[in-house]
Design an enzyme around this catalytic site. Structure first.
Site, PDB file in Angstrom:
ATOM      1  N   MET A  30      31.636  38.298  41.043  1.00 37.98           N
ATOM      2  CA  MET A  30      30.420  38.919  40.761  1.00 37.98           C
ATOM      3  C   MET A  30      30.354  39.263  39.293  1.00 37.98           C
ATOM      4  SD  MET A  30      29.199  40.539  44.244  1.00 37.98           S
ATOM      5  CE  MET A  30      29.729  42.033  44.251  1.00 37.98           C
ATOM      6  N   TYR A  32      31.994  41.176  35.521  1.00 36.45           N
ATOM      7  CA  TYR A  32      32.596  42.322  35.224  1.00 36.45           C
ATOM      8  C   TYR A  32      34.205  42.022  35.112  1.00 36.45           C
ATOM      9  CZ  TYR A  32      31.443  46.610  32.942  1.00 36.45           C
ATOM     10  OH  TYR A  32      31.302  47.875  32.116  1.00 36.45           O
ATOM     11  N   HIS A  37      40.631  39.769  38.421  1.00 41.75           N
ATOM     12  CA  HIS A  37      39.850  38.411  38.274  1.00 41.75           C
ATOM     13  C   HIS A  37      40.783  37.387  37.584  1.00 41.75           C
ATOM     14  CE1 HIS A  37      36.061  40.912  38.779  1.00 41.75           C
ATOM     15  NE2 HIS A  37      36.118  40.340  39.741  1.00 41.75           N
ATOM     16  N   GLN A  61      24.721  40.459  50.024  1.00 34.89           N
ATOM     17  CA  GLN A  61      25.860  41.264  50.362  1.00 34.89           C
ATOM     18  C   GLN A  61      25.823  42.754  50.198  1.00 34.89           C
ATOM     19  OE1 GLN A  61      28.939  38.823  47.985  1.00 34.89           O
ATOM     20  NE2 GLN A  61      29.918  40.605  47.848  1.00 34.89           N
ATOM     21  N   GLN A 153      38.111  40.502  53.362  1.00 33.99           N
ATOM     22  CA  GLN A 153      37.235  39.305  52.925  1.00 33.99           C
ATOM     23  C   GLN A 153      37.971  37.938  53.122  1.00 33.99           C
ATOM     24  OE1 GLN A 153      34.331  39.041  49.545  1.00 33.99           O
ATOM     25  NE2 GLN A 153      36.163  38.558  48.283  1.00 33.99           N
ATOM     26  N   VAL A 176      47.261  43.085  41.787  1.00 32.22           N
ATOM     27  CA  VAL A 176      47.737  43.343  40.531  1.00 32.22           C
ATOM     28  C   VAL A 176      47.703  44.852  40.742  1.00 32.22           C
ATOM     29  CG1 VAL A 176      47.437  43.200  38.227  1.00 32.22           C
ATOM     30  CG2 VAL A 176      46.526  41.468  39.641  1.00 32.22           C
ATOM     31  N   SER A 185      42.073  48.467  39.658  1.00 32.30           N
ATOM     32  CA  SER A 185      40.456  48.256  39.946  1.00 32.30           C
ATOM     33  C   SER A 185      39.490  48.957  39.082  1.00 32.30           C
ATOM     34  CB  SER A 185      40.261  49.410  41.326  1.00 32.30           C
ATOM     35  OG  SER A 185      38.917  49.562  41.518  1.00 32.30           O
ATOM     36  N   ARG A 187      37.249  50.592  39.182  1.00 37.08           N
ATOM     37  CA  ARG A 187      36.880  52.044  39.628  1.00 37.08           C
ATOM     38  C   ARG A 187      37.878  52.741  39.181  1.00 37.08           C
ATOM     39  NH1 ARG A 187      35.063  49.708  44.782  1.00 37.08           N
ATOM     40  NH2 ARG A 187      32.926  49.318  44.488  1.00 37.08           N
TER      41      ARG A 187
HETATM   42  O1  PAF Z   1      34.678  39.419  46.121  1.00 40.72           O
HETATM   43  C1  PAF Z   1      33.708  39.308  45.490  1.00 40.72           C
HETATM   44  O2  PAF Z   1      33.380  39.480  44.362  1.00 40.72           O
HETATM   45  C2  PAF Z   1      32.488  38.718  46.135  1.00 40.72           C
HETATM   46  O3  PAF Z   1      32.387  39.216  47.453  1.00 40.72           O
HETATM   47  C3  PAF Z   1      32.325  37.068  46.190  1.00 40.72           C
HETATM   48  C4  PAF Z   1      33.581  36.443  46.801  1.00 40.72           C
HETATM   49  C5  PAF Z   1      32.347  36.751  44.687  1.00 40.72           C
HETATM   50  C6  PAF Z   1      31.097  36.781  46.929  1.00 40.72           C
HETATM   51  O4  PAF Z   1      29.851  37.082  46.527  1.00 40.72           O
END
Ligand code: PAF
Length: 290
Positions: A30, A32, A37, A61, A153, A176, A185, A187
């Site tokens: 998503m 940022y 990531h 979501q 997730q 990490v 994070s 946050r």
């Molecule tokens: O973990 C996230 O950033 C979101 O839940 C994802 C997997 C991109 C789905 O929108």
């Protein structure tokens, strides 16, 4: 790196890559982008011929009182990070392109959602599942990478892929951590210096639990009590949950004789933090989760 804003264009690219026999690794985000990531992107880069990263803040979501409008967005920063980490295609679909009309079918995730973070976020994983079904089809990914900090997730998405025979592998990537053990994070920047020091005790509590299991303790109630006590003694945070469940099924267990997760959510004044550890019945971290 090619920026792709349109679903049809992304489908066309994915189809050409497939025809050439190349593998597609996919990192859904998503935006940022931070080190959590980039660790997914770096692993994807090592394992797949082409790396596709999507950035899409998925309205489905977010609950009505959640921060969809305030969710941080910075396309310029994200583009630079993606470029730096060797992403081949950065997919930035538009919300009207992704959800043009009311859908005919709505997905409801039936299991693995009534515990941990899912307990307080009704409908959250339905939205995650819906967007991923679309993104997996559009990108035609062979591998999709997810961070284990959000282990729930990973469990939900793995369940969906198994149930619906998606022709792709879900690759869980370890959390990490800072040198103190604190899970990275976005946050963490909201924590005061003292809260940051305290927060490092969350992972220490999980490691202590691991040692109890290695020493032969099989009692979930006792382990949950010890983790709770350790966090209370060493932080001013307020505990939302400490749970010990089978993994990836996320069911309660009476005795530790299978793979489990110990997961924690703690509220500090500055931020709500989550962390977890996945262990086999002897207390070792299973190979898939190193
Ligand atoms: O973990 C996230 O950033 C979101 O839940 C994802 C997997 C991109 C789905 O929108």
């Amino acid at each position: 790196m090619q920026i792709v804003r349109n679903i049809t264009d992304m489908e066309g690219i994915a189809s050409e890559l497939k025809k050439s026999g190349k593998t597609i690794g996919f990192v859904p985000t998503m935006g940022y982008l931070h080190e959590g990531h980039t660790s997914l992107i770096d692993q994807c880069k090592k394992e797949a011929d082409y790396v596709v990263v999507s950035i899409f803040v998925n309205p489905l979501q977010f609950g009505p009182n959640e921060d969809f409008d305030r969710y941080p967005r910075d396309e310029q920063h994200d583009t630079a990070v993606a470029q730096e980490h060797g992403v081949d295609y950065l997919f930035l679909p538009d919300v009207h392109d992704m959800y043009p009309q009311k859908t005919n079918i709505e997905l409801t995730v039936k299991r693995r959602t009534d515990v941990l973070c899912g307990k307080n976020r009704p409908g959250h994983f339905d939205g995650v599942a819906t967007v991923l079904v679309k993104l997996f089809h559009i990108t035609r990914a062979d591998y999709a990478y997810f961070g284990l900090k959000d282990a729930q997730q990973v469990a939900v998405v793995q369940g969906m892929v198994d149930d619906f025979n998606f022709p792709l592998s879900i690759i869980p990537v370890p959390t990490v951590r800072e040198s103190s053990g604190l899970a990275k994070s976005s946050r963490n920047v909201y924590l005061s210096k003292s809260e940051r020091n305290q927060a490092a005790h969350i992972f220490k509590a999980l490691q202590q639990a691991q040692h109890f299991i290695i020493d032969g303790n099989k009692n979930p109630v006792m382990i949950i009590e010890e983790v709770t006590k350790f966090i209370k003694q060493n932080t001013d945070g307020s505990i939302e949950y400490v749970e010990l469940l089978s993994y990836p099924e996320l069911e309660r267990v009476d005795e530790i004789n299978q793979q489990i997760i110990i997961a924690v959510a703690v509220h500090f004044e500055g931020a709500r933090l989550i962390d977890n550890i996945i262990l086999d019945k002897n207390g070792n971290i299973p190979e898939a989760y190193f």
